[in-house]
Motif scaffolding. Structure first.
Motif, PDB file in Angstrom:
ATOM      1  N   LEU A 108      44.259  45.932  41.648  1.00  0.00           N
ATOM      2  CA  LEU A 108      45.510  45.447  41.372  1.00  0.00           C
ATOM      3  C   LEU A 108      45.700  45.233  39.795  1.00  0.00           C
ATOM      4  CD1 LEU A 108      48.021  43.339  41.625  1.00  0.00           C
ATOM      5  CD2 LEU A 108      46.469  41.361  41.376  1.00  0.00           C
TER       6      LEU A 108
ATOM      7  N   LEU B  20      46.697  34.026  43.912  1.00  0.00           N
ATOM      8  CA  LEU B  20      45.291  34.662  44.297  1.00  0.00           C
ATOM      9  C   LEU B  20      44.349  33.396  44.481  1.00  0.00           C
ATOM     10  CD1 LEU B  20      45.391  37.237  41.433  1.00  0.00           C
ATOM     11  CD2 LEU B  20      45.412  37.584  43.997  1.00  0.00           C
TER      12      LEU B  20
ATOM     13  N   ALA C 195      50.502  40.498  43.793  1.00  0.00           N
ATOM     14  CA  ALA C 195      49.227  39.675  43.989  1.00  0.00           C
ATOM     15  C   ALA C 195      49.237  39.133  45.573  1.00  0.00           C
ATOM     16  CB  ALA C 195      49.337  38.402  43.053  1.00  0.00           C
TER      17      ALA C 195
ATOM     18  N   ALA D  43      51.594  34.540  40.175  1.00  0.00           N
ATOM     19  CA  ALA D  43      50.814  35.487  40.714  1.00  0.00           C
ATOM     20  C   ALA D  43      49.454  34.983  40.466  1.00  0.00           C
ATOM     21  CB  ALA D  43      50.740  36.797  40.041  1.00  0.00           C
TER      22      ALA D  43
ATOM     23  N   ILE E 191      40.924  43.616  39.656  1.00  0.00           N
ATOM     24  CA  ILE E 191      42.318  43.056  39.067  1.00  0.00           C
ATOM     25  C   ILE E 191      42.200  43.598  37.667  1.00  0.00           C
ATOM     26  CG2 ILE E 191      43.714  41.104  38.319  1.00  0.00           C
ATOM     27  CD1 ILE E 191      42.602  39.831  41.072  1.00  0.00           C
TER      28      ILE E 191
ATOM     29  N   SER F  87      46.118  40.429  47.839  1.00  0.00           N
ATOM     30  CA  SER F  87      45.524  39.334  48.864  1.00  0.00           C
ATOM     31  C   SER F  87      45.492  39.875  50.350  1.00  0.00           C
ATOM     32  CB  SER F  87      46.133  38.032  48.736  1.00  0.00           C
ATOM     33  OG  SER F  87      45.987  37.382  47.213  1.00  0.00           O
TER      34      SER F  87
ATOM     35  N   LEU G 205      48.655  38.404  34.499  1.00  0.00           N
ATOM     36  CA  LEU G 205      49.177  37.711  35.572  1.00  0.00           C
ATOM     37  C   LEU G 205      50.121  36.491  35.326  1.00  0.00           C
ATOM     38  CD1 LEU G 205      45.799  37.238  37.486  1.00  0.00           C
ATOM     39  CD2 LEU G 205      47.637  38.474  38.344  1.00  0.00           C
TER      40      LEU G 205
END
Length: 282
Positions: free
Chosen positions: A53, A102, A67, A98, A88, A71, A94
């Motif tokens: 990510l 997560l 995100a 987001a 990530i 997932s 983020l």
């Protein structure tokens, strides 16, 4: 190859850019999953059960849709009957949405999955994420160790390796990039060259030369680059102070040592401190 077990979970890997965080994670994954028909070659990017990510190239943040997609992919059954691994990058980017999206994924990452969050500092992330993670800090590596590594592992010339080690700010990955790419090395030296060369120029000439360092950047990218340039200028001033204090081994811009020595003849310790104070305020 390892079947899922007790090392699953969430790991927050922090430290400066190019200090070795991502390469250490990739080395760990290679050792964990092994090398077989499903895990060939030098890169893990084509391996099953490895998911990344990261922000899109033209974006300054990681949004909620990315995100959620991450997932969803991490929740799939393992292709190779092993761990599912999520990485990530720049986790500090983020968005709040987001990060919230997560949370369930991080809670479920135990026996069957491993998630690595790479960030500059744990304080840059929401506490809800930090509290669900095991923190692994990476710190700057001493210049002498980088110097020895560049010689022993990569066979660079000793004087060149020493100068690279000083310029790398304790980041082995950055040191290797500087040593291998002349353009990257020159771009790192450019702000220092401008600072030194403009000491006796008129104000409008100084602005012209400084503005050239921001060529091609706009908006937030220009502001970030300007901040980096000012930090580099403060390093030059520090090098001038180190020259006055007869500590050449502590000069960061060792490639420009002759120019810095010349500048030290023109700038006193008091003037250097005054310049540094103005750059700090800038």
């Amino acid at each position: 190859k390892r079947t899922p077990g007790s090392i699953g979970g969430v790991y927050l890997v922090t430290g400066p850019n190019k200090v070795g965080r991502a390469s250490a994670i990739e080395h760990f994954i290679k050792r964990l999953l092994g090398s077989d028909d499903q895990h060939p070659g030098e890169t893990i990017d084509m391996w099953p059960d490895i998911f990344r990510l990261r922000r899109e190239e033209d974006s300054r943040e990681i949004g909620v849709e990315l995100a959620r997609d991450f997932s969803s992919r991490l929740a799939l059954s393992s292709f190779s009957n092993s761990y599912r691994v999520g990485i990530i990058h720049e986790a500090e980017l983020l968005t709040t949405q987001a990060a919230n999206a997560l949370l369930k994924t991080l809670e479920d990452a135990r026996d069957q999955a491993i998630v690595f969050l790479i960030a500059s500092d744990p304080d840059s992330l929401p506490q809800t994420i930090v509290s669900r993670s095991q923190h692994i800090p990476f710190r700057a590596v001493p210049a002498d160790e980088i110097y020895d590594w560049l010689i022993a592992e990569h066979s660079f010339d000793r004087p060149f390796a020493k100068n690279i080690a000083r310029l790398s700010d304790g980041r082995p990955g950055f040191a290797l990039e500087l040593a291998r790419d002349a353009q990257v090395l020159e771009s790192q030296l450019a702000p220092a060259r401008v600072f030194i060369s403009t000491l006796h120029k008129r104000v409008y000439e100084r602005f012209k030369d400084a503005n050239a360092l921001l060529s091609g950047f706009k908006g937030a990218a220009a502001a970030e680059t300007a901040s980096t340039v000012i930090d580099d200028w403060r390093c030059v001033v520090r090098d001038i102070l180190m020259t006055h204090l007869n500590q050449p081994e502590n000069i960061r811009f060792a490639f420009l040592q002759d120019d810095i020595q010349q500048a030290a003849r023109q700038i006193s310790i008091q003037d250097a401190r005054s310049i540094d104070d103005r750059l700090k305020r800038s």
